[in-house]
Write an enzyme that holds these catalytic residues in place. Structure first.
Site, mmCIF file in Angstrom:
data_model
loop_
_atom_site.group_PDB
_atom_site.id
_atom_site.type_symbol
_atom_site.label_atom_id
_atom_site.label_comp_id
_atom_site.label_asym_id
_atom_site.label_seq_id
_atom_site.Cartn_x
_atom_site.Cartn_y
_atom_site.Cartn_z
ATOM 1 C CB CYS A 160 -0.925 -0.015 1.217
ATOM 2 S SG CYS A 160 -1.978 1.440 1.300
ATOM 3 C CB CYS A 202 -0.707 2.603 3.959
ATOM 4 S SG CYS A 202 -2.144 1.881 3.194
ATOM 5 C CG ASP A 203 3.155 1.212 4.368
ATOM 6 O OD1 ASP A 203 2.597 1.690 5.374
ATOM 7 O OD2 ASP A 203 3.059 0.020 4.039
#
Ligand code: FAD
Ligand code: NAP
Length: 325
Positions: free
Chosen positions: A137, A140-141
């Site tokens: 992701c 997300c990261d």
């Protein structure tokens, strides 16, 4: 004491499919309970810009859209339960489910909207380096890879969007794809090819993620040429695996028919599964379109099918509630 939740309509999943089924189910007086699962709001909560959900002239954010859907469902009377179903019994009605919390859920009708989960390459080195350079992701990261050299693996919409997203953080993004053409939508491909900080390596697959450094992290990938088998090493500190998703249906194996890829087959034009009273919607039954709007559309269909099923079941057995049967 173990909590027991009984309802006319039980909905598993709180993505666009489950929450749309909840809106329609609540407005039809079925007082639905939505078991949200481990990802309340579903897949759109791990993305940023959503440009193709109808009704919004401006670009909206995935998590915001899902908050709106949940608020709307609650506003019309749906109840949310933050739990994850770990056991199901579809052999008799009311259908029985057990949550991770130990709670028991009983539903006269069931809508399955458990969606899909990110697929991995399943290499031992991938498992070892998850969270240490390997992620599924970017939104997300991605932030953690600011100024670093990164790769994105895959050739679909997700991979292209993740590559484009990573240019917010990195000036050196490489998309690795196993074939020589992408399956992503043309508009996304155009943006990708036009971007100065993204290059594409065609006909390559990851043979191994390479660990190094102290503390240990990803330092490179070994890439295999899918035509010749030749291996070459590419230095990188971040790898985003974006090779699609698998339907979240393991829970139903042995109780419902699943197709070869694990999706729940439904009667064409409906959400009806092989078990009367059990309906499926969204990515868990749709391997072709897999969009927020199609998930929402099939969520609506599932609630309408469930309403019809319950009305006919009540008519057949007027003296007894299904839950007493
Ligand atoms: P999901 O969104 O997958 O939701 C599944 C739900 O089921 C979750 O709430 C989960 O917690 C729950 N669940 C799972 N197992 C259980 C269980 N055992 N018990 C209880 N609950 C459970 N589509 C677009 O139209 N536009 C976009 O811009 C777009 N961008 C995307 C970006 C990314 C990075 C990704 C991954 C997808 C994107 N999509 C986009 C696709 C879209 O997100 C999906 O098609 C849509 O979310 C599917 O909705 P769903 O409700 O079927 O399932
Ligand atoms: P996808 O469309 O299934 O694409 C998966 C990609 O990964 C394909 O290019 C595939 O290669 C590759 N792949 C699969 N297994 C692999 C492996 N083992 N090794 C290397 N490569 C592998 O998945 P997705 O991109 O996640 O999209 C899923 C759905 O969500 C789609 O319907 C998509 O339209 C939707 N979505 C929409 C948006 C949007 O509308 N903006 C954004 C994201 C996702 P091949 O091409 O060779 O098969």
């Amino acid at each position: 004491m173990t909590a027991t939740h009984s309802t006319r309509l039980l909905i598993l999943g709180s993505g666009p499919a489950g929450l749309t089924a909840a809106v329609y189910g609540a407005r039809a007086g079925m007082a639905p309970i939505v078991v949200q699962g481990m990802q309340p709001g579903g897949q759109l909560t791990i993305t940023t810009d959503v440009e193709n959900y109808p009704g919004f002239a401006d670009v909206i954010q995935g998590p915001w859209l899902m908050e709106q859907m949940q608020s709307q469902a609650e506003h019309v009377g749906a109840k949310m339960e933050w739990d994850h179903i770990v056991e199901v019994d579809l052999s008799r009605r009311p259908f029985r489910m057990k949550g991770d919390s130990g709670a028991l859920y009983l539903g006269d009708a069931l809508v399955i909207a458990t969606g899909a989960q990110a697929r991995w390459l399943n290499l031992p080195s991938e498992e070892r380096l998850k969270g240490k350079g390997v992620s599924a992701c970017a939104t997300c990261d991605g932030f953690f890879y600011r100024g670093r050299k990164v790769i994105v693996i895959g050739g679909g919409n997700t991979a292209v969007e993740e590559a484009l997203y990573m240019t917010n953080h990195s000036h050196d993004v490489t998309l690795i794809h196993r074939r020589d053409s992408l399956r992503a939508e043309k508009i996304l491909q155009d943006r990708l090819f036009a971007h100065a900080n993204i290059r594409v390596m065609w006909n390559r697959e990851v043979a191994e993620f390479v660990a190094g450094g102290e503390p240990e992290g990803l330092v490179a990938v070994d890439l295999r040429d899918t035509r010749t088998g030749a291996i070459e090493r590419l230095d990188t500190e971040g790898a985003f695996v974006a090779i699609g998703h698998s339907p979240a249906t393991e829970l139903f194996r042995g109780q419902l028919d699943l197709d070869r890829d694990g999706y729940i087959p439904v009667e064409p034009g409906t959400s009806r599964t092989a078990v009367p009273g059990v309906f499926a919607c969204g990515d868990v039954m749709d391997k072709v379109y897999r969009q927020a709007v199609t998930a929402a559309g099939t969520g609506c269909i599932a609630a309408l099918d469930a309403e019809k099923f319950l009305a006919e079941a009540d008519f057949a057995a007027p003296a007894k509630s299904l839950q007493e049967a």
